[in-house]
Design an enzyme around this catalytic site. Structure first.
Site, PDB file in Angstrom:
ATOM      1  N   GLU A 131       0.822  -1.214   0.000  1.00 25.09           N
ATOM      2  CA  GLU A 131       0.000   0.000   0.000  1.00 25.09           C
ATOM      3  C   GLU A 131       0.856   1.265   0.000  1.00 25.09           C
ATOM      4  OE1 GLU A 131      -3.803   0.380   0.252  1.00 25.09           O
ATOM      5  OE2 GLU A 131      -2.792   2.109  -0.570  1.00 25.09           O
ATOM      6  N   GLY A 159       1.923   7.159  -0.989  1.00 24.67           N
ATOM      7  CA  GLY A 159       2.260   7.343   0.421  1.00 24.67           C
ATOM      8  C   GLY A 159       1.122   6.966   1.342  1.00 24.67           C
ATOM      9  N   ASP A 167       9.934   7.983 -11.073  1.00 24.61           N
ATOM     10  CA  ASP A 167       9.211   7.627  -9.850  1.00 24.61           C
ATOM     11  C   ASP A 167       7.718   7.432 -10.149  1.00 24.61           C
ATOM     12  OD1 ASP A 167       9.029   7.626  -6.750  1.00 24.61           O
ATOM     13  OD2 ASP A 167       7.585   9.160  -7.352  1.00 24.61           O
ATOM     14  N   LYS A 192       5.093   3.909 -10.106  1.00 26.72           N
ATOM     15  CA  LYS A 192       3.803   3.846  -9.418  1.00 26.72           C
ATOM     16  C   LYS A 192       2.672   3.490 -10.384  1.00 26.72           C
ATOM     17  CE  LYS A 192       5.422   7.051  -5.881  1.00 26.72           C
ATOM     18  NZ  LYS A 192       5.584   8.496  -5.588  1.00 26.72           N
TER      19      LYS A 192
END
Lengths: 396, 396
Positions: A125, A130, A197, A201
């Site tokens: 998760e 975040g 980055d 994700k």
């Protein structure tokens, strides 16, 4: 009986997990339905002043060989040695909760398979958004939906920079320097500003939603280092904010098309109001229409909160949660080519050019948005033909 | 083996559950890990043209006495007969998924107790925020957080009306008539515009977050029927949008303070951009800082999607999920008095009044926001003293 877990890495996130666990120990144990404690903290550095100094070890074997440790929080970052350690944990039946997006994006399929084979769980998760609960809502609460598209602002550093450019008319380089000064950007900011980055994700989200592993190398990725102040200002006048958007869309032929690019987001879209270091994920499905999840995409306690939530889940689920998983996949057969990406486009052309009605003329040229949708290739060809100074797709 | 479930009520939501289930049957069964089918649809009306007409029954006993039915989706609305039916289902060990916020807000504690005693589940994701996954993220993903405050836009009808007042300068009565014409508001719109619907939802959220049942009668509730166009316009100039906000805050003494009121939401707050019939819930915790969940708060398929997600959960969890529960409570000891509500306040006073710097003078008077925080009682006293024409709290 008390459940013992280990924390790998005592950097920003790892130390946050330790801090948050002891701060909210009572309520965490109530949620988990059992007493819990941290038995080991793995780090090569010394922390002589830590109140938990007795728990530190530099030897991963202490953890892997201790049958009392049933769960591990991995907060080291990077593919190695995290991959080797996590795989070993899973093979010993120890569930793992990780905040490491690089690890999940590159090796998720292998680690999910290992978890299944050893009847434990690999939870992640914290690797996307975040603190924002996105992985679990996606796979569980939206289980009844046919999800067709996901669009997200998945990198806080670039969103901070773009917000500064928009709000304060601050040039890119200056905004980047400020982000570095405030600790939002690394000394080497490449992974953030070039979109790597965000790419990791969207790989994780794509894999989860569509059930097959999407590898970072399969995803067209463009960062924000070429975004000009004049385009940010012109887009605003035309009714849009420029954001670094990570999207994945199911194409008519069933393939999926993930991409990371600066895009124009309409002021009417709730995502346009996602500013500073905040992240957001907008999900489109046949039942829900659209839903958005918003929050802090990074930072010590927000990320630690997501890791800790997964540790609690791992303690509660002693068998593998199959539905939160995906398979390895040949991306050539499954991931569509960026040439098939289709949208309306923003163009900026030199002053004096022939432009459509509704164009906005300013000191750096003339900006307009096409009425028609163009593919990536068509837009590039048209851009060359009209000597465009900038072209950016519109999120529709 | 195929799992059989029943749908109580074939109105908007109930018929949506049937439609969505058969549309996405394959993927739903994959997520649930078993074959599934609807065995009964309960409704007193006749649906001779429905493709599922053989499944209809007017007799609840058909369902309660059929051991093959292990799960029930309750989409009838209202406290009775829903309460009697749901309680009977739970007492027969049949898990229930409901979209009925009135039922959960008034009787949740009793039904959760019945579910525990008979080792089944009472799920209610659809009762708050329609399609938005909020109940499960709140209780599960945020398990590691100490949640201190929740603020939400929980009623789509009033948000549509306030958006029309803001965007189109449309007076309240006209916006309400439009909402009725579009099917967003009932013929008798009282429950929406006077805040009762939002009140039920903040009761459910408060009960879940703080572990004790908060009953609607304990919650100060004020609707939007007195909101003036001049205040909407003046608030905008001062940097705020007026929204019907449902909040709950943990007070310094440990009591909680829930309330439903029109409030000024800063344009800097992501909630200010939540428009039309959309809902959003903003959660504040020590780990996450803040997270927001956004989506369609009502409508056939969005709500059905949440009910169906709960049915899948119920099929997967054959024993009670204890953590998604709360206890009965004496609200006098637990819920703080609205007199202790504290915030900055927006005032509108007659032209010619003495007002602080930064006030905004317009044709309906002078509007300003206090620098200091005032309690509810202090604000009312000050309002009387300065002959205020409007006073509205600010969400901080």
């Amino acid at each position: 009986m008390s459940v013992k877990f280990a924390v790998l890495g005592h950097g920003v996130v790892g130390s946050g997990v330790v801090e948050l666990f002891y701060k909210n120990k009572n309520s965490i144990e109530k949620r988990a339905g059992t007493e819990m404690d941290i038995k080991y903290i793995l780090d090569l550095r010394d922390f002589p002043d830590s109140p938990y100094k007795d728990k530190f070890t530099k030897d991963f074997n202490d953890i892997i060989n201790d049958d009392e440790v049933s769960c591990v929080a991995e907060c080291m970052g990077g593919v190695e040695p995290a991959f080797t350690f996590v795989k070993a944990c899973l093979e010993h039946g120890k569930s793992v909760a990780t905040s490491n997006k690089e690890l999940v994006a590159e090796k998720g399929d292998i680690l999910l398979k290992a978890a299944k084979e050893h009847n434990c769980n690999f939870f992640f998760e914290a690797s996307v958004g975040g603190a924002i609960p996105i992985i679990r809502p996606l796979h569980r609460c939206l289980a009844a939906n046919d999800i067709t598209k996901v669009a997200g602002i998945l990198n806080g550093t670039t969103n901070f920079i773009l917000t500064k450019m928009y709000n304060d008319n601050m040039p890119f380089e200056e905004a980047l320097a400020l982000a570095q000064k405030l600790g939002y950007a690394e000394k080497d900011p490449t992974a953030d500003i070039e979109g790597h980055d965000a790419c990791r994700k969207i790989c994780i989200i794509s894999s989860l939603v569509f059930g097959k592993h999407v590898y970072p190398k399969s995803v067209y990725t463009k960062g924000i280092s070429k975004v000009q102040l004049s385009d940010v200002a012109a887009a605003d006048v035309l009714g849009y904010a420029i954001k670094l958007v990570a999207t994945v869309t199911r194409q008519p032929d069933g393939k999926i098309l993930p991409a990371v690019m600066p895009m124009l987001v309409s002021h009417e879209n709730i995502m346009a109001g996602v500013n500073d270091v905040f992240n957001a994920v907008l999900v489109y499905g046949d039942g829900i229409d659209q839903a958005m999840f918003y929050g802090r995409g990074a930072g010590k306690l927000p990320t630690a909160s997501a890791v800790m939530g997964d540790v609690i889940e791992a303690v509660k689920h002693k068998v593998t949660v199959f539905s939160q998983s995906w398979d390895s996949a040949d991306n050539d057969l499954f991931v569509d080519d960026i040439d098939n990406f289709t949208s309306r486009w923003y163009f900026r052309v030199p002053a004096g050019s022939d432009t459509p009605e509704g164009s906005y003329e300013h000191e750096d040229g003339i900006s307009f948005i096409t009425e028609d949708k163009l593919t990536f290739t068509q837009a590039a060809e048209y851009s060359a033909k009209i000597n465009a100074l900038a072209l950016i797709p519109v999120l529709d």
